[in-house]
Scaffold this active site. Sequence first.
Site, PDB file in Angstrom:
ATOM      1  N   ARG A   1       0.861  -1.176   0.000  1.00  0.00           N
ATOM      2  CA  ARG A   1       0.000   0.000   0.000  1.00  0.00           C
ATOM      3  C   ARG A   1       0.899   1.228   0.000  1.00  0.00           C
ATOM      4  NH1 ARG A   1      -4.317   0.528   4.718  1.00  0.00           N
ATOM      5  NH2 ARG A   1      -2.567   1.317   5.930  1.00  0.00           N
TER       6      ARG A   1
ATOM      7  N   SER B   1     -12.536  -4.641   0.178  1.00  0.00           N
ATOM      8  CA  SER B   1     -12.873  -4.330   1.563  1.00  0.00           C
ATOM      9  C   SER B   1     -14.387  -4.171   1.683  1.00  0.00           C
ATOM     10  CB  SER B   1     -12.191  -3.032   2.005  1.00  0.00           C
ATOM     11  OG  SER B   1     -10.794  -3.181   2.020  1.00  0.00           O
TER      12      SER B   1
ATOM     13  N   LYS C   1      -6.161   4.274   9.451  1.00  0.00           N
ATOM     14  CA  LYS C   1      -7.037   4.807   8.415  1.00  0.00           C
ATOM     15  C   LYS C   1      -8.122   5.635   9.087  1.00  0.00           C
ATOM     16  CE  LYS C   1      -7.976   2.790   4.623  1.00  0.00           C
ATOM     17  NZ  LYS C   1      -8.606   1.924   3.580  1.00  0.00           N
TER      18      LYS C   1
END
Length: 213
Positions: free
Chosen positions: A38, A109, A138
């Site tokens: 990521r 997700s 996040k």
Amino acid sequence: MIDFSLYLVTDRGLSQGRTTIDIVRSAISGGVTCVQLREKQGSTREFIAEALAIRAMLDGLETRIPLIINDRIDVAMAIGADGVHLGQTDMHIRDARRLAGSSLFIGISVESVADAFRAEAEGADYIGVSPVFATPTKNDTALPLGLEGIRAIRAAVSLPLVGIGGIKVENAAEIIRAGADGVAVVSAIVSASCPQSAATALKQRIQSARKKD
């Protein structure tokens, strides 16, 4: 068949100055079975260069460790990754499949049972249940689903499930017992003083939870 048991999600911002490839290498030595790269910083070329370096390192291992690219199907296809992981606001699964065909497996997700039903119907290969617990990594996620959320989604779909969000050594076993096939971790490994030791401790909890089942 992919082993989602201990799924590492990288984050350069949490690496304490260490390189991503060094963290990944150390974590794999400790038992990580799957790696998601990521990268929210830098250019596309920099992302590709880093992904290629990690791909080469993984290809040199005796044990097959899949590489998944977060969000960017173009990067995943360019470097020959194993898969791509998409969020609810990223490219639609059908469009990703149209581009990649069978060359990539696609994870998505989900934040609810409805999301999970839709992901399975639309052809996802696995699901990331997010967030299980509150997480500081996040700030754009829904309210935590908790263990009941894992159980509800497990009862609703047959796809492999990976729990993510606020997962650490102390609660990893609970996620497995609730029905997940694996746990995805970021800071619990990336920010650890020794990623190898952190991964080993997590892997032990996962294995222990499965034995008790």
